[in-house]
Scaffold this motif. Sequence first.
Motif, PDB file in Angstrom:
ATOM      1  N   UNK A 132       0.827  -1.209   0.000  1.00 53.19           N
ATOM      2  CA  UNK A 132       0.000   0.000   0.000  1.00 53.19           C
ATOM      3  C   UNK A 132       0.862   1.260   0.000  1.00 53.19           C
ATOM      4  N   UNK A 133       2.128   1.154   0.391  1.00 53.72           N
ATOM      5  CA  UNK A 133       3.021   2.313   0.348  1.00 53.72           C
ATOM      6  C   UNK A 133       3.242   2.790  -1.086  1.00 53.72           C
ATOM      7  N   UNK A 134       3.073   1.882  -2.051  1.00 48.36           N
ATOM      8  CA  UNK A 134       3.194   2.291  -3.455  1.00 48.36           C
ATOM      9  C   UNK A 134       2.156   3.351  -3.806  1.00 48.36           C
ATOM     10  N   UNK A 135       0.964   3.238  -3.215  1.00 46.56           N
ATOM     11  CA  UNK A 135      -0.090   4.214  -3.478  1.00 46.56           C
ATOM     12  C   UNK A 135       0.197   5.505  -2.729  1.00 46.56           C
ATOM     13  N   UNK A 136       0.520   5.376  -1.441  1.00 46.02           N
ATOM     14  CA  UNK A 136       0.773   6.566  -0.628  1.00 46.02           C
ATOM     15  C   UNK A 136       1.943   7.387  -1.173  1.00 46.02           C
ATOM     16  N   UNK A 137       2.925   6.708  -1.769  1.00 42.23           N
ATOM     17  CA  UNK A 137       4.117   7.393  -2.273  1.00 42.23           C
ATOM     18  C   UNK A 137       4.024   7.700  -3.768  1.00 42.23           C
ATOM     19  N   UNK A 444      -4.412   3.955   7.564  1.00 43.66           N
ATOM     20  CA  UNK A 444      -5.627   4.363   6.862  1.00 43.66           C
ATOM     21  C   UNK A 444      -5.656   5.855   6.509  1.00 43.66           C
ATOM     22  N   UNK A 445      -5.330   6.778   7.440  1.00 40.68           N
ATOM     23  CA  UNK A 445      -5.406   8.203   7.067  1.00 40.68           C
ATOM     24  C   UNK A 445      -4.501   8.560   5.891  1.00 40.68           C
ATOM     25  N   UNK A 446      -3.268   8.034   5.895  1.00 44.37           N
ATOM     26  CA  UNK A 446      -2.333   8.337   4.809  1.00 44.37           C
ATOM     27  C   UNK A 446      -2.856   7.777   3.489  1.00 44.37           C
ATOM     28  N   UNK A 447      -3.303   6.528   3.512  1.00 44.54           N
ATOM     29  CA  UNK A 447      -3.774   5.876   2.297  1.00 44.54           C
ATOM     30  C   UNK A 447      -5.014   6.567   1.745  1.00 44.54           C
ATOM     31  N   UNK A 448      -5.969   6.844   2.600  1.00 48.23           N
ATOM     32  CA  UNK A 448      -7.233   7.448   2.172  1.00 48.23           C
ATOM     33  C   UNK A 448      -7.013   8.853   1.620  1.00 48.23           C
ATOM     34  N   UNK A 449      -6.247   9.656   2.353  1.00 50.65           N
ATOM     35  CA  UNK A 449      -6.039  11.040   1.917  1.00 50.65           C
ATOM     36  C   UNK A 449      -5.155  11.128   0.682  1.00 50.65           C
ATOM     37  N   UNK A 450      -4.219  10.206   0.532  1.00 56.12           N
ATOM     38  CA  UNK A 450      -3.367  10.237  -0.665  1.00 56.12           C
ATOM     39  C   UNK A 450      -4.187   9.971  -1.927  1.00 56.12           C
ATOM     40  N   UNK A 451      -5.269   9.209  -1.793  1.00 50.28           N
ATOM     41  CA  UNK A 451      -6.125   8.896  -2.932  1.00 50.28           C
ATOM     42  C   UNK A 451      -7.128  10.017  -3.205  1.00 50.28           C
ATOM     43  N   UNK A 452      -7.665  10.633  -2.152  1.00 46.37           N
ATOM     44  CA  UNK A 452      -8.823  11.508  -2.324  1.00 46.37           C
ATOM     45  C   UNK A 452      -8.571  13.000  -2.064  1.00 46.37           C
ATOM     46  N   UNK A 453      -7.467  13.368  -1.425  1.00 46.87           N
ATOM     47  CA  UNK A 453      -7.276  14.776  -1.072  1.00 46.87           C
ATOM     48  C   UNK A 453      -6.119  15.372  -1.864  1.00 46.87           C
TER      49      UNK A 453
END
Length: 549
Positions: A132-137, A444-453
Amino acid sequence: MIKLLALLSIFSVSVFAAGDASFEATKRDLNIPAIIMFFIFIVGTLGITYWAAKKTKSASDFYTAGGGISGFQNGMAIAGDYMSAAAFLGVSGLIYLKGYDGVIYAVSFLVGWPIILFFMAEKLRNLGKFTFADIAAYRLGQKEIRTLAAFGSLSVVILYLIAQMVGAGKLIQVLFGMEYEFAVILVGVMMIIYVTFGGMLATTWVQIIKACLLLTGVSFMAIMVLYHFDFNFESLAVSAVENHSDGESILAPGGFISDPISAISLGMALMLGTAGLPHVLMRFFTVGNAKEARKSVVYATGFVGYFWIIITIVGFGAIAFLNSADGAQYFVDGKLFGGNNMASIHLSHMLGGNAFLGFISAVAFATILAVVSGLTLAGASAISHDIYANVINPQASDEKIVKISRITVIAVGILGVILGIAFEQQNIAYMVGLAFGIAASANFPILFLSIYWRKLTTRGAFIGGFIGLITAVVLVVVGPIVWVQILGNEEAIFPYKHPALFSVTTAFIAIWFFSITDNSQRAKDEQEKFRAQNIRANTGFGANTAVEH
């Protein structure tokens, strides 16, 4: 090499079983049918590992089984990953102990799946590669975000791993009569063999097989329980109330969760934590495209939802049967043999005799082994893929990355054994609740916000994410369980057992604040990249490069 290790592992089981049987001999005789089924499972899963090892050549094979798992297979494997020792042994034990409040765990564990289905699954597959770090980064700083993700993943993995090791140790202690410490060591050895050689492919198929066997076993248990009450759940509940020392209070809240803050905090941890579990999120990279990822969640939700209904029946059945006159044989000095986590295991013996106990015990061990394999793989990927391959040595070869992974597997296995022994007396569902709380606060906060914010920046994610992680860990340590029960202090500094309400809120606020106050050029560039990320997340354009085939 793997054949030699397989022989050594089987030999070690034989030695432990034969050498330490006298430990509980006065309490429980060795169950030969159970041990035979246990060995059949050990041999079968080692065969799967040997087959998978021959197919595991690259880092993609090791982490994601080459992206070749179908939606149905992955859904079954996700369900297998999720139906852990905490689910089968821990929640049924909680229901046996306190009734209604144990059911709250079951419901809360389930409600996280719609979040994954509607907000995460497709985007994870379209944007990610291994973790999931691939998405966050994706559009943020690789070094900072992957370091944060690795710390968050390892914290979750370790807590979750403790729960599985405790469950496995107690199970084998009951089954073989061996000492708890030896049982935990045995599980650690088996886990290291499976993951080191078989990678994700072996882990996936062990999870699929285990999920099928577990659903079959608990379905039979539930049918047998309801059969004794003419398939009337009301009659079962009446019998449970009559046989439980707490009487009607087992049908009301307050057994474990005595105040609104604790209830909200636990629900938030289990709901949001599901979407932050690294070993569950990894599974979305094993399928070929976003459509299969979405199907995975639909299938997994169906399997898991059915499972929780059945576990509720099993838990109340354990109250009705084990606390009856016929259940006295399962108590030693007034306490359930093996602890409350073993309630469903003893119930299986009452319902189906030695043969069914053997089946359920082998399935429970398969449950634990499959989950610890997935957890260990997630921990290894955090170190080797996120830290080593993307921060320390971006030019590392596949062979080097997989080698680092296997070394990490051994280290995580040893740590799991040590902590499993230290936390022997803890209820495994509660330990998993803590793991979910940290996943909800850090991942969860990092993953969710990286996708939507769009306004999320590296500075905000890194500082805010670490604040959420540290807050969750510190509140767990100074809370009632660790500070009082483990460390022996008289009174907890933080009064609540579950910190998620405070740590999740803190994480979101910190991420928001440090992002909106970041006026650097780097922050502006990262915000500009959001549009391209959003297009790929929703359409899948370019996602064919996400997994190496």
